[in-house]
Design an enzyme around this catalytic site. Structure first.
Site, mmCIF file in Angstrom:
data_model
loop_
_atom_site.group_PDB
_atom_site.id
_atom_site.type_symbol
_atom_site.label_atom_id
_atom_site.label_comp_id
_atom_site.label_asym_id
_atom_site.label_seq_id
_atom_site.Cartn_x
_atom_site.Cartn_y
_atom_site.Cartn_z
ATOM 1 N N ASP A 209 0.736 -1.415 0.003
ATOM 2 C CA ASP A 209 0.133 -0.027 0.024
ATOM 3 C C ASP A 209 0.950 1.327 -0.006
ATOM 4 O O ASP A 209 2.138 1.322 0.363
ATOM 5 C CB ASP A 209 -0.815 -0.096 1.223
ATOM 6 N N ASP A 210 0.142 2.344 -0.345
ATOM 7 C CA ASP A 210 0.397 3.745 -0.109
ATOM 8 C C ASP A 210 1.646 4.245 -1.189
ATOM 9 O O ASP A 210 1.889 5.417 -1.305
ATOM 10 C CB ASP A 210 1.280 3.953 1.258
ATOM 11 N N HIS A 259 -6.044 3.040 -3.746
ATOM 12 C CA HIS A 259 -5.859 3.522 -2.480
ATOM 13 C C HIS A 259 -6.156 4.998 -2.054
ATOM 14 O O HIS A 259 -5.424 5.639 -1.432
ATOM 15 C CB HIS A 259 -4.487 3.080 -2.069
ATOM 16 N N HIS A 263 -4.913 9.290 0.471
ATOM 17 C CA HIS A 263 -4.850 8.697 1.577
ATOM 18 C C HIS A 263 -6.084 9.310 2.475
ATOM 19 O O HIS A 263 -5.704 9.260 3.651
ATOM 20 C CB HIS A 263 -3.488 8.339 2.349
ATOM 21 N N HIS A 350 3.716 -2.466 3.000
ATOM 22 C CA HIS A 350 3.923 -0.992 2.500
ATOM 23 C C HIS A 350 5.232 -0.754 1.845
ATOM 24 O O HIS A 350 6.104 -0.758 2.431
ATOM 25 C CB HIS A 350 3.300 -0.073 3.425
HETATM 26 ZN ZN ZN Z 1 -2.771 3.045 3.270
#
Ligand code: ZN
Length: 398
Positions: A209-210, A259, A263, A350
């Site tokens: 993620d991210d 995503h 955020h 991540h």
């Molecule tokens: Zn995230």
């Protein structure tokens, strides 16, 4: 008086003797039709002007060739002059072989190559052939036009990975093994890399993620090495700066998920904000790789009924939370994976943290060695349920 006469006679004889070689002095010349002639040396230039030569080699008739298919017969003595203006010694120098997709070969003059190219002939054999594989993993060179027929009639495959499994040894050796030999290799300690999804075997989906960020590429290199795949849930705002990275991920068969743009906690947003967070990110991804994301992971795993209704994509949670963002410790991330991963797991990591990229280099071979296939989230859901449902929440996929 008498003595004087004798001395004159002697002198004449001497003169005669000294002139004898001069009288027979001459050069042998040669004609191209095989005759020879002896001429006085001083007349040699005159004879050469009318087609006589110093040696049989120079007089020899040879054929020379032009790029456009003409030939000419000349004497060897003229060879160098002809070479200077574009004639060649051998037919091979002016001809090439061209190839058709159906396997014909045709000798043509070089100057005509482009004409043949325009009507479907090719310069290289490799332009008209491909490599196909039989179920024993043997390579076959096949003319492109025959490939479909070979596929149907002789059971040949286009892709090596359709008939062979990439395998690894503990010491890092790799090998492609025909499917029917895989069991033998497993018994002696080899383990499978990635490959085609086999629905009958255990599989897990690693998710990052991210990102994308500066460590994403390192993770991709590890996935590529093991022919494994993962899913990257990206923030829309990061995409433009890492287009090439996303393109690489896509080319490796990895999945790009949504995503949100930056955020946000979607569960505290109204439906129009949710919609724009999602669609802006979808468009950014499409702009980078020409595909829209099929899945959404809400930041913080935060969703409510408004989110479910507004996102109109399947919502992907996780079953293994490695807490990599918190520990920032590759060994701890690996330990978490070892502790919690079972068949159908979705693993959360991540790719914006350096220790996570280090962890991936341990987690990926570890899971493969455990016998898991490393697939994308969509591959996992499709293998188990056929397709993913919009608005439905997935944690673990059995
Ligand atoms: Zn995230």
């Amino acid at each position: 008086m008498y003595r004087r006469i004798i001395s004159i006679i002697l002198m004449c004889m001497l003169l005669a003797v000294s002139f004898m070689p001069l009288a027979s002095a001459g050069s042998t010349l040669y004609s191209s039709d095989g005759r020879t002639i002896i001429v006085p040396t001083e007349e040699v230039p005159l004879y050469k002007e009318v087609g006589w030569f110093d040696s049989p080699e120079e007089a020899k008739i040879i054929t020379m060739y032009s790029m456009d298919g003409r030939t000419i017969d000349i004497v060897q003595a003229q060879r160098d002059a002809y070479k200077k203006v574009g004639w060649y010694d051998t037919k091979e120098e002016v001809m090439i072989t061209m190839y058709s997709m159906d396997g014909r070969a045709l000798p043509v003059y070089k100057a005509q190559g482009e004409l043949y190219r325009e009507v479907g002939w090719y310069y290289n054999l490799s332009d008209v052939t491909i490599t196909m594989y039989d179920t024993n993993g043997e390579e076959h060179t096949v003319f492109k036009d025959n490939a479909e027929k070979e596929e149907k009639e002789n059971n040949l495959y286009y892709n090596k990975k359709d008939v062979m499994q990439l395998m690894f040894a503990d010491d890092g050796r790799t090998i492609y093994v025909p499917f029917n030999k895989v069991e033998d290799y497993l018994k002696v300690g080899w383990y499978r890399g990635g490959g085609k999804v086999d629905p009958s075997r255990p599989m897990v989906a690693i998710t990052f993620d991210d990102g994308p960020g500066k460590y994403t590429d390192k993770i991709l290199s590890c996935l590529e090495k093991y022919d494994a795949r993962a899913t990257f849930f990206v923030q829309g705002k990061n995409v433009a700066g890492y287009k090439a990275v996303l393109q690489r991920a896509d080319a490796l068969g990895c999945e790009i998920g949504n995503h949100t743009w930056n955020h946000v906690n979607l569960s505290s947003c109204g439906s129009s904000t949710i919609a724009s967070q999602i669609s802006n990110t979808n468009n950014a991804v499409f702009n980078a790789i020409g595909k829209y994301p099929a899945l959404c992971r809400p930041p913080y795993g935060a969703y409510n009924s408004t989110v479910k209704n507004s996102v109109s994509m399947p919502i992907i949670m996780w079953s293994v939370d490695t807490l990599d963002w918190k520990t920032r410790n590759a060994q701890k991330t690996l330990a978490s994976v070892k502790k919690s991963t079972t068949d159908g797991a979705i693993i959360l990591m991540h790719d914006i943290h350096s220790p996570t990229a280090d962890a991936a280099e341990m987690v990926i071979p570890y899971l493969l060695k455990q016998g898991y296939q490393l697939v994308t989230v969509s591959e996992l859901i499709n293998a188990r349920h056929g397709y993913a449902v919009n608005g439905k929440v997935y944690n673990k996929v059995n």
